[in-house]
Structures are given as structure tokens and as C-alpha cells.
Motif scaffolding. Structure first.
Motif, PDB file in Angstrom:
ATOM      1  N   LEU A  90      19.474  44.613  64.254  1.00 38.57           N
ATOM      2  CA  LEU A  90      20.711  43.865  64.474  1.00 38.57           C
ATOM      3  C   LEU A  90      21.937  44.684  64.091  1.00 38.57           C
ATOM      4  N   MET A  91      21.749  45.611  63.139  1.00 39.07           N
ATOM      5  CA  MET A  91      22.849  46.498  62.762  1.00 39.07           C
ATOM      6  C   MET A  91      22.956  47.698  63.698  1.00 39.07           C
ATOM      7  N   THR A 124      30.672  44.426  63.685  1.00 36.31           N
ATOM      8  CA  THR A 124      31.242  43.103  63.413  1.00 36.31           C
ATOM      9  C   THR A 124      30.462  42.399  62.311  1.00 36.31           C
ATOM     10  N   GLU A 125      31.118  42.073  61.236  1.00 38.78           N
ATOM     11  CA  GLU A 125      30.458  41.404  60.112  1.00 38.78           C
ATOM     12  C   GLU A 125      30.393  39.904  60.372  1.00 38.78           C
ATOM     13  N   ILE A 126      29.182  39.347  60.233  1.00 38.34           N
ATOM     14  CA  ILE A 126      28.997  37.900  60.393  1.00 38.34           C
ATOM     15  C   ILE A 126      28.170  37.380  59.222  1.00 38.34           C
ATOM     16  N   PRO A 127      28.243  36.078  58.936  1.00 40.54           N
ATOM     17  CA  PRO A 127      27.383  35.516  57.877  1.00 40.54           C
ATOM     18  C   PRO A 127      25.908  35.671  58.262  1.00 40.54           C
ATOM     19  N   PHE A 128      25.075  36.018  57.304  1.00 42.36           N
ATOM     20  CA  PHE A 128      23.636  36.170  57.582  1.00 42.36           C
ATOM     21  C   PHE A 128      22.868  36.084  56.273  1.00 42.36           C
ATOM     22  N   ASN A 129      22.023  35.067  56.185  1.00 45.21           N
ATOM     23  CA  ASN A 129      21.169  34.882  55.014  1.00 45.21           C
ATOM     24  C   ASN A 129      19.724  35.129  55.453  1.00 45.21           C
ATOM     25  N   LYS A 172      25.755  38.697  54.391  1.00 42.55           N
ATOM     26  CA  LYS A 172      26.495  39.107  55.582  1.00 42.55           C
ATOM     27  C   LYS A 172      25.794  40.317  56.185  1.00 42.55           C
ATOM     28  N   ILE A 173      25.899  40.446  57.520  1.00 35.67           N
ATOM     29  CA  ILE A 173      25.331  41.593  58.204  1.00 35.67           C
ATOM     30  C   ILE A 173      26.358  42.128  59.187  1.00 35.67           C
ATOM     31  N   GLU A 199      21.988  44.805  49.920  1.00 34.27           N
ATOM     32  CA  GLU A 199      23.392  44.480  50.156  1.00 34.27           C
ATOM     33  C   GLU A 199      23.528  43.242  51.049  1.00 34.27           C
ATOM     34  N   ILE A 200      22.699  43.167  52.097  1.00 35.08           N
ATOM     35  CA  ILE A 200      22.738  42.001  52.985  1.00 35.08           C
ATOM     36  C   ILE A 200      22.350  40.739  52.220  1.00 35.08           C
TER      37      ILE A 200
END
Length: 475
Positions: A74-75, A106-111, A99-100, A93-94
Motif C-alpha cells: 500500500l505504501m 498521501t497519508e491516511i488513517p490506518f489501524n 497512519k499509512i 511507525e504505522i
């Protein structure tokens, strides 16, 4: 089961361990999904992403690093060039920031705990290794994309038409071993020469040579690194790495400062049977200990079986004086074609066929390549491939804790030794009197795969995986 033409660089892929179907495949699928998004929407318009893992990917996904792989994909991290030593810190870090950086931009929320969903009791009908990417856009639109990791790092998108290689007309089309023998008889060419001619349909001979030598460089680096790295493998099994201590023991104090000097130091120990046997095991252990540690390996034809071909090739280089570049190129060309025959006529996915599809196929590939390299005829080379697989039929895949460690690492040593034995048997035999053909054993392997209980197909639901008491996180 006829499929599109397959190149040597489809069979041998540079990537990151521990699994081609559970790590490299999902990684590639995630990168392809990002590419898909880019063609339709700006990544800045993506609000959130979720990944659903089905079947075998769910059941052994954590042990095989599927969750890590999809995040790397995804990165838009490239498994061929990414810094493998930095993967752990990226995951930390994620998880910490939740966040990813989607597509690296583009940084988006990601758990990871919530946005990677392991659907343990759900499977999709096409293949046990399935995953779906769900993207939610800021304007309320939704996008879903389902992918299948079909073994050896090969991926297919649901509903996608075959393109690219499938449109290429090879001068020597091969689906079965009999096709390969037909072209060898008709032209008088050896197996590796037939493969080289086919590869010209995709690229120049110089580019093919350069690519194969790069494959060899990664194999060498992997073996050397594995033979000089101590410690305990990750994942919770507390498996101790053995290649480094075995390397030190066998060398008995001989010193060196490079791979080439190391090879010379190994040769100085002689070529006695047990000494040679120990080195073949050491080479194979080294690769698969690296693989289990998220190291860079060559899928050959899978990550779980990545140690067999380098171990047999190094046996040839060290103990049979096959260290010329031309000899190494010929070895890998021949090995790749045998792998292609198995992929077209059966499977190289443990989730479809058990470990016979991984260690069995890699052993068969190595046996054929070694037999031809040692002066065998085309028929003797294919006889060697048949012998190697015949004695892997029915081998199950039952990884303890869902990790590619036990029994996977030791199985690479056994596959390598069987390949050498199969090669020797074929070289001392007359194929005219053989009772079993390679095509017959390929078909038998597929029939066996269909009959095999699903719990023995990379699910950790049977065999050693349930008979060894362990205290591990759910995998």
C-alpha cells in the motif's frame, strides 16, 4: 490447465520473505491496487483503505507476514529494492501513529489491527489465497478490488483478462515435458538453448543474461548473509539459526574476506561425502533462515522453497567446478523451464497442493538443471526432474504456528539432497527403460493435490501444526 507463456523471470523473482504466496503475492497485489487507484482517482481523494484476507491467507497470514506485506504494498514499496532492514521500523511507525502513506505520497488513517481483517472461516472459490482491497473516497464513492495469490509470487485480479505474455508467440511453445523433448529432438538444441530462444521473444540475449546474473547475485548474497548471521528467528517459535554455526564449524578457522574467498576456503576442506553433504545443508539452511527473517531472497519457484536451487547450484559451483558465468546461466535456464511445466500442468502453490508444490517442484527443477549441467542428455535431465518429484508426491504443508520455519527450513535441505541424488540416478540410467515420465508425475501431483485434505494445504490446521504444543499468538 494450459496457461500463458512463462519467462524465467516469472519463475525466479527477487523479493522479500517469508512466503511467495503469502508475502510477495499480497505485496504485489497491494501495489497493483495502488496503481489501479492512481489511474482513476488522485490518491489524495482516498479517505480510508481496508484489506480483507480470506482462506489460507487469513489462517497463516500473520505467521507468513501477509499483514506486513500488504502494508508495504500500500505504501508502494518495491520488494526488489526496498531496505529490508527498515521493514520492522516502518511497521512499528504505522502501528504507533495509526497512519499509512498511501502510494508513498498521501497519508491516511490506518489501524493495522482493524483495517486488515483476517476472515478465518471464509474462502473464495477460485483460490484459497484471496484478498480484497476496499477504498472509501472523500466524495462517498467506494471501490473494491479482489486479487488471488496463486503461488510463486504470481497474482491474478478477479475478472481481469489475460494480457501481455499470453499474446506472445514463442518459437518453441511448451506446455508439457513431451513438448520440450519434441523441440529438442527437432532442433538438436539442449534444454537451456530452447529456453534461451524463447526468452528472445521478450528481450535481447544480453538483457536475459544480465537479468539471470542478477538473480544469481541475489542468491549468492542471500546464502553468504545467512551463513554469517546468528540469532533467533522472529515469530515466537524461538528457532535458533544454524547456518552460521555450521559454516564456522566446517571451515575450521580458515579465513576469508569475500564471497569468492569463502568459496575457496570451502574447497580447501576437500570433497568427502559427509563434508559435501553438510555444505549443501548449510547453503539451504542459510537461504531459508534469511527468508524466515524477512530477508531478500529469490523465489525459486517459491519463497518457502527458495533454498533448494541455490544450494544445488552452489554444490555445482563449489564441488563440480561449475563456476563459469555461462554454466550458471545454463543451470538457471533449464531449472526455470521445469518449473514452468509444473505450473502449467499442476501448481506451485502450497495452498493448492501442499508442500509437494513447493519443495517437490524446486527439487525437480534443481535435479534437471544439475543433470544437464553435468553432461546429461535432455531425456536424462527430464528423468532427473521426474525422479525428484516422484519422491515428494503427497508432501503436506503444515507449518507450525503459521510460520515458514518448522518444518519448512529443513525441508529445503532434504529437497536439495534429493535433487542431487535424482540427478546422479538419472545420469547412471537409460531413459529408454524408465517406467514413469515427467508428464505422468506432473499429472499425478495434480491429482494428489485435488485429493489432499485442505488442512494439509498451508492452513496450520493439521499435521505438525496441531501436534506440537506451543504458546504462540493466534496466526
Amino acid at each position: 490447465m494450459q496457461q500463458e507463456p512463462i519467462s524465467i523471470f516469472d519463475m525466479f523473482k527477487i523479493g522479500v520473505g517469508p512466503s511467495s504466496s503469502h508475502t510477495l503475492g499480497p505485496w504485489k497485489a497491494a501495489r497493483s491496487f495502488i496503481g489501479e487507484l492512481r489511474t482513476v482517482y488522485p490518491l489524495a481523494s482516498i479517505k480510508s483503505v481496508q484489506v480483507l484476507l480470506y482462506g489460507s491467507l487469513a489462517k497463516t497470514g500473520r505467521g507468513h507476514g501477509t499483514d506486513i506485506a500488504v502494508q508495504m504494498g500500500l505504501m508502494d514499496q518495491d520488494p526488489v529494492t526496498c531496505a529490508v532492514d527498515g521493514i520492522t521500523s516502518l511497521m512499528e511507525e504505522i502501528a504507533l501513529n495509526q497512519k499509512i502513506v498511501l502510494g508513498g505520497e498521501t497519508e491516511i488513517p490506518f489501524n493495522p489491527q482493524k483495517d486488515i481483517v483476517f476472515l478465518m472461516k471464509e474462502s473464495l472459490s477460485f483460490h484459497p489465497n484471496a484478498l480484497t482491497f476496499l477504498a472509501n473516497l472523500a466524495d462517498g464513492q467506494h471501490l473494491a478490488s479482489t486479487w488471488y495469490s496463486i503461488g510463486g509470487g504470481f497474482v491474478l485480479k478477479e475478472g481481469a483478462a489475460h494480457t501481455g505474455k499470453g499474446q506472445i508467440q514463442l518459437p518453441f511453445p511448451i506446455d508439457k515435458a513431451e513438448d520440450l523433448l519434441h523441440w529438442c529432438r527437432k532442433t538438436g538444441l539442449s534444454i537451456h538453448e530452447i529456453v534461451q530462444e524463447n526468452e528472445l521473444s521478450w528481450r535481447s540475449e544480453s538483457n536475459t543474461r544480465e537479468g539471470i546474473l542478477q538473480i544469481w547475485r541475489v542468491m549468492k548474497e542471500c546464502v553468504y548473509r545467512g551463513c554469517h548471521t546468528e540469532g533467533v528467528l522472529p515469530g515466537g517459535l524461538q528457532v535458533k539459526r544454524r547456518a552460521a554455526s555450521l559454516n564456522k564449524k566446517l571451515l575450521k578457522g580458515r579465513t576469508y574476506a569475500s564471497f569468492e574467498e569463502w568459496i575457496s576456503a570451502i574447497r580447501e576442506g576437500g570433497n568427502g561425502f559427509s563434508y559435501t553433504l553438510d555444505w549443501v545443508s548449510c547453503f539451504a539452511l542459510a537461504v531459508n533462515e534469511e527468508n524466515a527473517s524477512f530477508g531478500r531472497v529469490v523465489t525459486a519457484p517459491t519463497n518457502g522453497a527458495a533454498g533448494v536451487i541455490p544450494a544445488v547450484l552452489l554444490y555445482y559451483v563449489v564441488f563440480c567446478k561449475g563456476n563459469a558465468e555461462e554454466a550458471i546461466i545454463q543451470f538457471l535456464l533449464t531449472a526455470s523451464e521445469v518449473g514452468c511445466i509444473f505450473k502449467k500442468g499442476s501448481t506451485i502453490s502450497a495452498a493448492m497442493g501442499g508442500c509437494q508444490a513447493e519443495i517437490g517442484v524446486s527439487s525437480s527443477m534443481a535435479a534437471a538443471a544439475l543433470a544437464e549441467s553435468m553432461g546429461g542428455t535432455q531425456r536424462q535431465a527430464l528423468m532427473a526432474a521426474e525422479i525428484a518429484m516422484e519422491h515428494h508426491l503427497g508432501l503436506t504443508c503444515d507449518p507450525i504456528g503459521g510460520l515458514v520455519q518448522v518444518p519448512c527450513i529443513e525441508r529445503n535441505t532434504m529437497g536439495a539432497i534429493k535433487a542431487i541424488t535424482a540427478s546422479q540416478l538419472a545420469l547412471q540410467s537409460a531413459p529408454d527403460f524408465a517406467k514413469v515420465s515427467l508428464d505422468a508425475v506432473v499429472k499425478t501431483m495434480w491429482d494428489t493435490s485435488l485429493d489432499m485434505n485442505s488442512k494439509y494445504k498451508e492452513t496450520s490446521d493439521g499435521g505438525l501444526a496441531i501436534n506440537i504444543p506451543l504458546s504462540l499468538p493466534e496466526c
